[in-house]
Scaffold this active site. Sequence first.
Site, short mmCIF file in Angstrom:
data_model
loop_
_atom_site.label_atom_id
_atom_site.label_comp_id
_atom_site.label_asym_id
_atom_site.label_seq_id
_atom_site.Cartn_x
_atom_site.Cartn_y
_atom_site.Cartn_z
N HIS A 6 0.83 -1.21 0.00
CA HIS A 6 0.00 0.00 0.00
C HIS A 6 0.87 1.26 0.00
O HIS A 6 1.58 1.52 0.97
CB HIS A 6 -0.90 -0.05 1.24
CG HIS A 6 -1.84 1.08 1.38
ND1 HIS A 6 -1.93 1.85 2.53
CD2 HIS A 6 -2.76 1.59 0.52
CE1 HIS A 6 -2.86 2.76 2.38
NE2 HIS A 6 -3.38 2.63 1.17
N HIS A 48 -0.26 10.68 -2.49
CA HIS A 48 -1.62 10.34 -2.04
C HIS A 48 -2.57 11.52 -2.02
O HIS A 48 -3.68 11.45 -2.55
CB HIS A 48 -1.59 9.70 -0.65
CG HIS A 48 -2.94 9.30 -0.16
ND1 HIS A 48 -3.75 10.15 0.58
CD2 HIS A 48 -3.65 8.16 -0.34
CE1 HIS A 48 -4.89 9.53 0.84
NE2 HIS A 48 -4.86 8.33 0.30
#
Length: 235
Positions: A6, A48
């Site tokens: 991730h 992100h």
Amino acid sequence: MKRFAHRGVMALQPENTMSAFRLALDTGADGIETDVHLTKDGELVLIHDETLERTTNGSGLVSSYTLDELRRFNAGVRSSQQEVIPTLQELLELVRGESIRLNLEVKTDVLRYVGIESRLLDTIESSGINPSRVLFSSFNHETVHRLKKMRPDIEAAILLAQPLYDTVGYLESVGADSVHPHIDRITDEEIQSLQRHGVSVRPYTIKTDAQLDRCRALQVDAIFVNDIEWASKTL
């Protein structure tokens, strides 16, 4: 059950950096998940947030800077490391000779990034990467729909942070192939129903032994984890 790193191995390296992606390769991850934004000059970068403050020493929107301007910021500042914000092209070059899959989360749920779908597909095409190694996902299901219309051969998943009525029917309407649900927002019964319909389920983000045991018992297709070695040892 496959393991996707991730944002790279973000438990040990700054998230969404080349160091985190390289560690994913070194620790035997089955896949790398990362987040794709569009710069002011149309380049695809991996970070992100829509803004720079949390993960870099910059400020403001990613989309308000050119790639060269973004390169001046340190994406490893929170870990006292020196890292640049990487491009999708750099990640594709890193994994070209590997078998690892790439989950590209298209971050159009806050800013729409007009034209990002075409830019993504062109970059993947020019990289020489086999499309079967690419997996798109997004919280913006219109983006998923557009990507599937443009390239039906590339798998695309809807990201879910809350329960959804008639998920199988909804997948058909969107044109999506798979579901990436928040681990705490989906029941065992819902996962099993999707599996009976041949839908791949990949929950995010698995952080505890109990969550890992649950996913293993349900035999989900894959999980997203921050630490590949932790997940490997536990499995």
